[in-house]
Design a protein around this motif. Structure first.
Motif, PDB file in Angstrom:
ATOM      1  N   ASN A   1       0.815  -1.210   0.000  1.00 48.28           N
ATOM      2  CA  ASN A   1       0.000   0.000   0.000  1.00 48.28           C
ATOM      3  C   ASN A   1       0.850   1.262   0.000  1.00 48.28           C
ATOM      4  O   ASN A   1       0.340   2.349  -0.227  1.00 48.28           O
ATOM      5  N   ALA A   2       2.149   1.126   0.230  1.00 42.35           N
ATOM      6  CA  ALA A   2       3.022   2.295   0.243  1.00 42.35           C
ATOM      7  C   ALA A   2       3.282   2.824  -1.159  1.00 42.35           C
ATOM      8  O   ALA A   2       3.831   3.903  -1.332  1.00 42.35           O
ATOM      9  N   THR A   3       2.865   2.090  -2.181  1.00 40.96           N
ATOM     10  CA  THR A   3       3.115   2.473  -3.563  1.00 40.96           C
ATOM     11  C   THR A   3       2.137   3.552  -4.012  1.00 40.96           C
ATOM     12  O   THR A   3       0.955   3.514  -3.691  1.00 40.96           O
ATOM     13  N   GLU A   4       2.643   4.515  -4.778  1.00 39.80           N
ATOM     14  CA  GLU A   4       1.778   5.543  -5.347  1.00 39.80           C
ATOM     15  C   GLU A   4       1.127   5.026  -6.622  1.00 39.80           C
ATOM     16  O   GLU A   4       1.731   4.288  -7.384  1.00 39.80           O
ATOM     17  N   GLY A   5      -0.111   5.439  -6.841  1.00 43.13           N
ATOM     18  CA  GLY A   5      -0.859   5.006  -8.008  1.00 43.13           C
ATOM     19  C   GLY A   5      -0.767   5.996  -9.150  1.00 43.13           C
ATOM     20  O   GLY A   5       0.055   6.911  -9.138  1.00 43.13           O
ATOM     21  N   PRO A   6      -1.629   5.862 -10.138  1.00 48.86           N
ATOM     22  CA  PRO A   6      -1.536   6.669 -11.357  1.00 48.86           C
ATOM     23  C   PRO A   6      -2.139   8.058 -11.221  1.00 48.86           C
ATOM     24  O   PRO A   6      -2.720   8.421 -10.199  1.00 48.86           O
ATOM     25  N   VAL A   7      -1.992   8.821 -12.275  1.00 49.65           N
ATOM     26  CA  VAL A   7      -2.663  10.105 -12.428  1.00 49.65           C
ATOM     27  C   VAL A   7      -3.850   9.879 -13.370  1.00 49.65           C
ATOM     28  O   VAL A   7      -3.663   9.608 -14.556  1.00 49.65           O
ATOM     29  N   PHE A   8      -5.054   9.947 -12.844  1.00 50.20           N
ATOM     30  CA  PHE A   8      -6.250   9.803 -13.671  1.00 50.20           C
ATOM     31  C   PHE A   8      -6.583  11.142 -14.308  1.00 50.20           C
ATOM     32  O   PHE A   8      -6.588  12.185 -13.626  1.00 50.20           O
ATOM     33  N   ILE A   9      -6.861  11.126 -15.599  1.00 47.56           N
ATOM     34  CA  ILE A   9      -7.203  12.346 -16.324  1.00 47.56           C
ATOM     35  C   ILE A   9      -8.712  12.536 -16.291  1.00 47.56           C
ATOM     36  O   ILE A   9      -9.467  11.683 -16.763  1.00 47.56           O
ATOM     37  N   ASP A  10      -9.145  13.650 -15.736  1.00 51.79           N
ATOM     38  CA  ASP A  10     -10.571  13.928 -15.549  1.00 51.79           C
ATOM     39  C   ASP A  10     -11.136  14.566 -16.813  1.00 51.79           C
ATOM     40  O   ASP A  10     -10.984  15.754 -17.050  1.00 51.79           O
ATOM     41  N   ASN A  11     -11.783  13.748 -17.648  1.00 52.46           N
ATOM     42  CA  ASN A  11     -12.429  14.258 -18.846  1.00 52.46           C
ATOM     43  C   ASN A  11     -13.843  13.680 -18.924  1.00 52.46           C
ATOM     44  O   ASN A  11     -14.310  13.064 -17.975  1.00 52.46           O
ATOM     45  N   VAL A  12     -14.530  13.895 -20.039  1.00 53.52           N
ATOM     46  CA  VAL A  12     -15.943  13.533 -20.094  1.00 53.52           C
ATOM     47  C   VAL A  12     -16.197  12.032 -20.105  1.00 53.52           C
ATOM     48  O   VAL A  12     -17.322  11.602 -19.896  1.00 53.52           O
ATOM     49  N   ASN A  13     -15.159  11.222 -20.347  1.00 52.55           N
ATOM     50  CA  ASN A  13     -15.344   9.776 -20.295  1.00 52.55           C
ATOM     51  C   ASN A  13     -15.027   9.202 -18.923  1.00 52.55           C
ATOM     52  O   ASN A  13     -15.114   7.989 -18.725  1.00 52.55           O
ATOM     53  N   LEU A  14     -14.644  10.049 -17.992  1.00 45.96           N
ATOM     54  CA  LEU A  14     -14.442   9.632 -16.610  1.00 45.96           C
ATOM     55  C   LEU A  14     -15.577  10.191 -15.774  1.00 45.96           C
ATOM     56  O   LEU A  14     -15.834  11.391 -15.771  1.00 45.96           O
ATOM     57  N   GLN A  15     -16.282   9.322 -15.092  1.00 47.73           N
ATOM     58  CA  GLN A  15     -17.402   9.733 -14.258  1.00 47.73           C
ATOM     59  C   GLN A  15     -17.105   9.409 -12.797  1.00 47.73           C
ATOM     60  O   GLN A  15     -16.578   8.343 -12.486  1.00 47.73           O
ATOM     61  N   TYR A  16     -17.440  10.358 -11.938  1.00 47.08           N
ATOM     62  CA  TYR A  16     -17.243  10.136 -10.505  1.00 47.08           C
ATOM     63  C   TYR A  16     -18.253   9.121  -9.974  1.00 47.08           C
ATOM     64  O   TYR A  16     -19.415   9.114 -10.381  1.00 47.08           O
ATOM     65  N   LEU A  17     -17.790   8.297  -9.056  1.00 49.44           N
ATOM     66  CA  LEU A  17     -18.672   7.429  -8.297  1.00 49.44           C
ATOM     67  C   LEU A  17     -18.754   7.956  -6.868  1.00 49.44           C
ATOM     68  O   LEU A  17     -17.769   8.466  -6.324  1.00 49.44           O
ATOM     69  N   PHE A  18     -19.918   7.843  -6.279  1.00 48.92           N
ATOM     70  CA  PHE A  18     -20.140   8.289  -4.907  1.00 48.92           C
ATOM     71  C   PHE A  18     -20.570   7.092  -4.063  1.00 48.92           C
ATOM     72  O   PHE A  18     -21.009   6.067  -4.590  1.00 48.92           O
ATOM     73  N   THR A  19     -20.422   7.206  -2.764  1.00 53.32           N
ATOM     74  CA  THR A  19     -20.745   6.097  -1.884  1.00 53.32           C
ATOM     75  C   THR A  19     -21.363   6.611  -0.599  1.00 53.32           C
ATOM     76  O   THR A  19     -21.319   7.815  -0.310  1.00 53.32           O
TER      77      THR A  19
END
Length: 572
Positions: free
Chosen positions: A59-77
């Protein structure tokens, strides 16, 4: 509160239905007086079992940079991370009707449906739940549907948006869908009681039966994405999500109920290499219900009190975003808990379990054709018990149910992975997403040359994973280069806040201008990107005072001097 996990089926198709669970604790677990909880404390001397090609990471590893554009939709919980949903707007071109609906993302269903205005029971009565009501008497259904949720029925009409002048858009984009059919119902099953959602967005593994009911197929048919696929990233409680603008400066904070992301199109696979570890692929098994059904060739477990590995034979498993936990036949659930926790777990004999909260080194290994997936007990550990006799125990998110042969791997399983669902190749890809942090970056919108003539004025596919990490690559370099070489200077418009069921939702809309591929340039020169730099040996550009200053190359000056000399000679 006693919690039981029930599964339902569609009439005329028997499509799996979900059951979200907020609290896995039950009232009638037996006392732990005969259990030695200390026996499950981490044993440093235990032999290490070696597993080949395991999708696991630190878990100490850093993840990617997600590009926020119209094909990326937020999920809520919700506050228990029991459901994951996104926002969709439905509007009527004949009047001023436009309303927003929270739809639970469900890969276990093939129908998208929402509550009609006449619904008053269970979930429909909860404050903040929007119901479809456009004040029009001319909505014409094309068929009906019937869903059975173990004694409860959800029935209603299937409505073509196109035939009724309706359109659907997602929360942070202006991409409209009209050639989509959805269900409207006046019924709300009891399982939705207590959830402020208006229905569900079903995404099945196939569009053969009815492509107008599959949102991914409609994305593709409308030339908005170049591949029929989508990816899922669910945020874990111990992960940090940093929201930045295109210049990598801190952007508006994400809402408290931000739960993850769903990414549509070929860009979904471009992030795979940005996560540590190997991507494990497996084929989707053809089935009449269009489940995301895979074959688990073997299931192994390790625990902190035994050196042996307990093995299950092959199992079919449905990958279901609408189910909170992991569901097995009761006999399998009993055996799995015993192999994981020895004699330190308790059960009510009805498919509900608890195990010591201090459990370590207990994991499940799911073997697929391409490798293994490891899920540790921390991902299926629920809330701790407070009542006397049960202190030190936590509820298990693995539950048993009779009468169902397949395993169901829900959000508790999917939290561990970045998962790509590929309709075209009929496969699912898993890569370990147990990383400490990821970045969500606002970015200029990219286009694809094969779609420049389409009716969409927005993103086709996002950049490859190479722009999110210096060391990361792309699974599909050809497509990544195509989409990266053509970007349009588009900006996110003002971010508005919408108060919905006691949560502030940030809804971003993207605007762009449709241009020819020859005139498209990349405006983000300050961030690492897979798009080629405008800098070369002879020329470069830079921004000055928010304007553009161009340095004229020397070769161009010499060329113009020659042309001018020839012109003077002609005049003479």
């Amino acid at each position: 509160m006693k919690v039981s996990l029930l599964l339902g089926f569609l009439h005329l198709g028997a499509v799996h239905a979900l059951w979200p669970v907020k609290d896995f604790r039950v009232d009638d677990l037996p006392s732990t007086s005969d259990i030695d909880l200390k026996s499950n404390i981490k044993n440093e001397n235990i032999d290490t079992l070696v597993h080949k090609d395991v999708a696991t990471s630190s878990n100490a590893t850093e993840g990617p940079v997600f590009i926020d554009n119209v094909n990326l939709q937020y999920l809520f919980t919700d506050n228990a991370s029991s459901i994951y949903y996104l926002y969709a707007n439905i509007s009527d071109s004949r009047n001023e009707y436009n309303d927003q609906f929270a739809l639970l993302l469900d890969t276990g269903s093939s129908i998208t449906w929402l509550y009609n205005e006449t619904c008053t029971e269970n979930g429909c009565s909860k404050s903040g739940v929007n119901k479809f009501d456009d004040f029009s008497d001319s909505i014409v259904p094309e068929s009906d549907f019937h869903l059975s949720y173990t004694g409860e029925t959800v029935a209603g009409d299937i409505v073509s948006l196109e035939e009724n002048n309706l359109s659907l858009t997602f929360g942070n984009s202006r991409v409209e869908f009209s050639n989509l059919s959805i269900g409207l119902t006046s019924n709300s099953p009891e399982m939705f009681k207590g959830y402020a959602i208006s229905g569900l967005l079903g995404i099945s593994s196939s569009n053969n039966n009815d492509p107008v009911r599959n949102i991914v197929s409609q994305y593709y048919a409308s030339n908005r994405i170049s591949k029929e696929m989508f990816a899922l990233f669910l945020k874990s409680n111990n992960q940090t999500i940093t929201h930045v603008d295109s210049n990598n400066k801190e952007f508006d904070p994400l809402p408290n109920d931000f739960g993850g992301m769903v990414i549509f199109g070929a860009g979904a696979q471009n992030y795979l290499d940005s996560f540590p570890g190997k991507t494990i692929y497996t084929k989707v098994i053809d089935n009449d219900n269009a489940y995301w059904l895979i074959n688990i060739t073997q299931v192994d477990t390790t625990n902190s009190t035994a050196k042996k590995t307990f093995t299950f034979d092959s199992r079919g498993a449905i990958i279901d975003t609408g189910t909170t936990g992991i569901v097995l036949p009761v006999t399998d659930a009993d055996a799995l808990h015993e192999s994981l926790f020895g004699n330190t777990f308790v059960t009510d004999g009805k498919g509900n379990y608890a195990f010591p909260c201090n459990t370590e080194n207990s994991s499940i290994f799911f073997s697929l054709d391409d490798g293994q997936l490891e899920v540790s007990s921390s991902f299926f550990m629920g809330d701790s018990y407070d009542q006397p006799g049960l202190q030190g125990l936590c509820a298990s998110k693995i539950q048993g149910i009779d009468g169902y042969n397949n395993w169901v791997l829900g959000a508790s399983f999917l939290n561990k992975f970045y998962t790509v669902f590929d309709l075209e190749k009929k496969q699912i890809g898993f890569v370990d997403a147990d990383v400490s942090s990821v970045i969500l970056k606002q970015e200029s919108i990219l286009t694809d040359t094969s779609f420049v003539g389409s009716d969409v004025s927005a993103v086709i596919d996002p950049p490859s994973s190479s722009d999110s990490s210096e060391s990361s690559g792309s699974k599909d370099s050809k497509e990544s280069n195509t989409t990266s070489n053509e970007s349009t200077d588009s900006s996110k418009s003002t971010v508005r806040s919408k108060q919905t069921h006691s949560s502030t939702i940030l809804v971003s809309s993207a605007t762009s201008t449709k241009t020819s591929s020859s005139s498209i340039v990349n405006s983000d020169t300050s961030s690492s990107s897979s798009a080629p730099s405008t800098e070369s040996n002879n020329s470069k550009s830079h921004n000055v005072n928010n304007g553009t200053s161009t340095l004229i190359p020397k070769s161009f000056t010499v060329f113009m001097s020659v042309i001018l000399s020839l012109f003077v000679c002609v005049l003479i």
